[in-house]
Motif scaffolding. Structure first.
Motif, PDB file in Angstrom:
ATOM      1  N   THR A   1       0.857  -1.180   0.000  1.00  0.00           N
ATOM      2  CA  THR A   1       0.000   0.000   0.000  1.00  0.00           C
ATOM      3  C   THR A   1       0.898   1.236   0.000  1.00  0.00           C
ATOM      4  OG1 THR A   1      -0.198   0.099   2.412  1.00  0.00           O
ATOM      5  CG2 THR A   1      -1.840  -1.233   1.239  1.00  0.00           C
ATOM      6  N   THR A   2       0.297   2.409  -0.088  1.00  0.00           N
ATOM      7  CA  THR A   2       1.113   3.613  -0.167  1.00  0.00           C
ATOM      8  C   THR A   2       0.527   4.742   0.674  1.00  0.00           C
ATOM      9  OG1 THR A   2       2.164   5.212  -1.657  1.00  0.00           O
ATOM     10  CG2 THR A   2      -0.044   4.468  -2.267  1.00  0.00           C
ATOM     11  N   ALA A   3       1.419   5.538   1.232  1.00  0.00           N
ATOM     12  CA  ALA A   3       1.014   6.748   1.945  1.00  0.00           C
ATOM     13  C   ALA A   3       1.404   7.962   1.120  1.00  0.00           C
ATOM     14  CB  ALA A   3       1.673   6.808   3.319  1.00  0.00           C
ATOM     15  N   GLY A   4       2.016   7.717  -0.015  1.00  0.00           N
ATOM     16  CA  GLY A   4       2.477   8.796  -0.878  1.00  0.00           C
ATOM     17  C   GLY A   4       1.973   8.584  -2.287  1.00  0.00           C
ATOM     18  N   ARG A   5       2.919   8.415  -3.203  1.00  0.00           N
ATOM     19  CA  ARG A   5       2.571   8.223  -4.607  1.00  0.00           C
ATOM     20  C   ARG A   5       3.132   6.922  -5.151  1.00  0.00           C
ATOM     21  NH1 ARG A   5       4.700  13.573  -6.799  1.00  0.00           N
ATOM     22  NH2 ARG A   5       5.523  13.775  -4.734  1.00  0.00           N
ATOM     23  N   GLY A   6       3.181   5.915  -4.294  1.00  0.00           N
ATOM     24  CA  GLY A   6       3.602   4.590  -4.741  1.00  0.00           C
ATOM     25  C   GLY A   6       5.093   4.424  -4.904  1.00  0.00           C
ATOM     26  N   GLN A   7       5.892   5.269  -4.252  1.00  0.00           N
ATOM     27  CA  GLN A   7       7.335   5.214  -4.436  1.00  0.00           C
ATOM     28  C   GLN A   7       7.933   3.864  -4.057  1.00  0.00           C
ATOM     29  OE1 GLN A   7       5.624   7.695  -2.885  1.00  0.00           O
ATOM     30  NE2 GLN A   7       6.674   9.665  -3.086  1.00  0.00           N
ATOM     31  N   LEU A   8       7.474   3.277  -2.945  1.00  0.00           N
ATOM     32  CA  LEU A   8       8.012   1.973  -2.545  1.00  0.00           C
ATOM     33  C   LEU A   8       7.646   0.911  -3.572  1.00  0.00           C
ATOM     34  CD1 LEU A   8       9.530   0.107  -0.632  1.00  0.00           C
ATOM     35  CD2 LEU A   8       7.413  -0.137   0.687  1.00  0.00           C
ATOM     36  N   ALA A   9       6.415   0.912  -4.025  1.00  0.00           N
ATOM     37  CA  ALA A   9       5.985  -0.065  -5.031  1.00  0.00           C
ATOM     38  C   ALA A   9       6.811   0.072  -6.305  1.00  0.00           C
ATOM     39  CB  ALA A   9       4.500   0.122  -5.334  1.00  0.00           C
ATOM     40  N   ILE A  10       7.072   1.291  -6.722  1.00  0.00           N
ATOM     41  CA  ILE A  10       7.871   1.526  -7.926  1.00  0.00           C
ATOM     42  C   ILE A  10       9.304   1.027  -7.710  1.00  0.00           C
ATOM     43  CG2 ILE A  10       8.860   3.324  -9.408  1.00  0.00           C
ATOM     44  CD1 ILE A  10       6.216   4.925  -8.836  1.00  0.00           C
TER      45      ILE A  10
ATOM     46  N   CYS B   1      -0.258  -2.591  -5.823  1.00  0.00           N
ATOM     47  CA  CYS B   1      -0.336  -1.438  -4.931  1.00  0.00           C
ATOM     48  C   CYS B   1      -1.755  -0.857  -4.955  1.00  0.00           C
ATOM     49  CB  CYS B   1       0.688  -0.389  -5.348  1.00  0.00           C
ATOM     50  SG  CYS B   1       0.751   1.033  -4.244  1.00  0.00           S
ATOM     51  N   PRO B   2      -2.582  -1.243  -3.969  1.00  0.00           N
ATOM     52  CA  PRO B   2      -3.944  -0.708  -3.921  1.00  0.00           C
ATOM     53  C   PRO B   2      -4.005   0.607  -3.159  1.00  0.00           C
ATOM     54  CG  PRO B   2      -3.678  -2.376  -2.242  1.00  0.00           C
ATOM     55  CD  PRO B   2      -2.366  -2.286  -2.977  1.00  0.00           C
ATOM     56  N   MET B   3      -4.991   1.417  -3.511  1.00  0.00           N
ATOM     57  CA  MET B   3      -5.220   2.675  -2.793  1.00  0.00           C
ATOM     58  C   MET B   3      -6.708   2.991  -2.811  1.00  0.00           C
ATOM     59  SD  MET B   3      -3.258   4.717  -5.709  1.00  0.00           S
ATOM     60  CE  MET B   3      -2.066   3.426  -5.610  1.00  0.00           C
ATOM     61  N   LEU B   4      -7.109   3.838  -1.878  1.00  0.00           N
ATOM     62  CA  LEU B   4      -8.521   4.155  -1.700  1.00  0.00           C
ATOM     63  C   LEU B   4      -9.005   5.302  -2.587  1.00  0.00           C
ATOM     64  CD1 LEU B   4      -8.648   4.004   2.196  1.00  0.00           C
ATOM     65  CD2 LEU B   4      -9.452   2.264   0.586  1.00  0.00           C
ATOM     66  N   GLU B   5      -8.117   6.209  -2.948  1.00  0.00           N
ATOM     67  CA  GLU B   5      -8.523   7.433  -3.646  1.00  0.00           C
ATOM     68  C   GLU B   5      -8.154   7.393  -5.123  1.00  0.00           C
ATOM     69  OE1 GLU B   5      -6.951  10.854  -1.651  1.00  0.00           O
ATOM     70  OE2 GLU B   5      -7.167   9.858   0.287  1.00  0.00           O
ATOM     71  N   HIS B   6      -9.097   7.778  -5.971  1.00  0.00           N
ATOM     72  CA  HIS B   6      -8.858   7.775  -7.415  1.00  0.00           C
ATOM     73  C   HIS B   6      -7.798   8.806  -7.805  1.00  0.00           C
ATOM     74  CE1 HIS B   6      -9.598   6.851 -11.550  1.00  0.00           C
ATOM     75  NE2 HIS B   6      -9.752   8.136 -11.815  1.00  0.00           N
ATOM     76  N   HIS B   7      -7.799   9.959  -7.174  1.00  0.00           N
ATOM     77  CA  HIS B   7      -6.800  10.983  -7.481  1.00  0.00           C
ATOM     78  C   HIS B   7      -5.385  10.460  -7.198  1.00  0.00           C
ATOM     79  CE1 HIS B   7      -4.933  14.871  -8.017  1.00  0.00           C
ATOM     80  NE2 HIS B   7      -4.412  14.785  -6.809  1.00  0.00           N
ATOM     81  N   LEU B   8      -5.211   9.784  -6.075  1.00  0.00           N
ATOM     82  CA  LEU B   8      -3.918   9.189  -5.741  1.00  0.00           C
ATOM     83  C   LEU B   8      -3.540   8.117  -6.759  1.00  0.00           C
ATOM     84  CD1 LEU B   8      -1.529   8.970  -3.810  1.00  0.00           C
ATOM     85  CD2 LEU B   8      -2.903   7.429  -2.399  1.00  0.00           C
ATOM     86  N   TYR B   9      -4.515   7.331  -7.181  1.00  0.00           N
ATOM     87  CA  TYR B   9      -4.289   6.312  -8.212  1.00  0.00           C
ATOM     88  C   TYR B   9      -3.740   6.958  -9.486  1.00  0.00           C
ATOM     89  CZ  TYR B   9      -5.528   3.128 -12.005  1.00  0.00           C
ATOM     90  OH  TYR B   9      -5.502   2.351 -13.132  1.00  0.00           O
TER      91      TYR B   9
ATOM     92  N   THR C   1       0.018   6.223 -11.103  1.00  0.00           N
ATOM     93  CA  THR C   1       0.204   5.690 -12.450  1.00  0.00           C
ATOM     94  C   THR C   1       0.988   6.667 -13.317  1.00  0.00           C
ATOM     95  OG1 THR C   1      -2.008   6.483 -13.087  1.00  0.00           O
ATOM     96  CG2 THR C   1      -1.824   4.183 -12.408  1.00  0.00           C
ATOM     97  N   GLU C   2       0.798   7.961 -13.101  1.00  0.00           N
ATOM     98  CA  GLU C   2       1.564   8.964 -13.844  1.00  0.00           C
ATOM     99  C   GLU C   2       3.042   8.919 -13.456  1.00  0.00           C
ATOM    100  OE1 GLU C   2       1.869  13.771 -13.811  1.00  0.00           O
ATOM    101  OE2 GLU C   2      -0.151  12.920 -13.924  1.00  0.00           O
ATOM    102  N   LEU C   3       3.322   8.822 -12.172  1.00  0.00           N
ATOM    103  CA  LEU C   3       4.697   8.774 -11.691  1.00  0.00           C
ATOM    104  C   LEU C   3       5.430   7.528 -12.205  1.00  0.00           C
ATOM    105  CD1 LEU C   3       6.929   9.995  -9.869  1.00  0.00           C
ATOM    106  CD2 LEU C   3       5.984   8.629  -7.997  1.00  0.00           C
ATOM    107  N   ALA C   4       4.741   6.389 -12.161  1.00  0.00           N
ATOM    108  CA  ALA C   4       5.363   5.121 -12.566  1.00  0.00           C
ATOM    109  C   ALA C   4       5.508   5.022 -14.077  1.00  0.00           C
ATOM    110  CB  ALA C   4       4.546   3.944 -12.045  1.00  0.00           C
ATOM    111  N   GLY C   5       4.612   5.677 -14.793  1.00  0.00           N
ATOM    112  CA  GLY C   5       4.642   5.556 -16.249  1.00  0.00           C
ATOM    113  C   GLY C   5       4.327   4.142 -16.672  1.00  0.00           C
TER     114      GLY C   5
END
Length: 129
Positions: A11-20, A33-41, A45-49
């Motif tokens: 899971t993430t508390a930021g923008r998925g940095q650990l998952a990436i 990497c699941p998350m609750l908020e669509h905006h965070l999703y 996805t933008e950060l990871a490309g």
């Protein structure tokens, strides 16, 4: 190095940095990497490309089904206690036998999270980073 396995739930508390980072560390593993908020999703996805074929971001209210060799879950000390308890329960249900559950907090003097973890497993090991 401990956060390795064929299937990792992160899971993430930021923008998925650990998952990436985990996806880049071992391209043979599958990171979810699941998350609750669509905006965070969308931010994740933008950060990871599209560079990590082994990384899957999800927008979902629950952790995905299945067993994972590693479950990594950051928490916030000012977060909602009931939500954190629910996610911890789901995390314990999803970690494979012999797997590793890593839970972090932003509270250096945390006792609450430690007590919650003791409800599910003993011993609980604390590491200061």
């Amino acid at each position: 190095p401990e956060l390795r396995g064929p299937r990792i739930l992160c899971t993430t508390a930021g923008r998925g940095q650990l998952a990436i980072a985990l996806a880049a560390q071992d391209p043979t593993s599958h990171i979810v990497c699941p998350m609750l908020e669509h905006h965070l999703y969308e931010l994740c996805t933008e950060l990871a490309g599209r560079g990590h074929k082994n990384l899957q971001f999800l927008c979902t209210p629950d952790l995905p089904d299945g067993e994972f060799e590693v479950v990594a879950m950051p928490t916030h000390s000012k977060g909602e206690a009931e939500l954190t308890q629910e996610l911890l329960q789901q995390a314990f249900e999803r970690v494979a036998h012999g797997g590793l559950l890593v839970v972090s907090t932003d509270n250096e003097k945390d006792q609450w999270l430690r007590e919650q973890l003791r409800e599910y497993a003993k011993p609980v090991t604390r590491r200061d980073v």
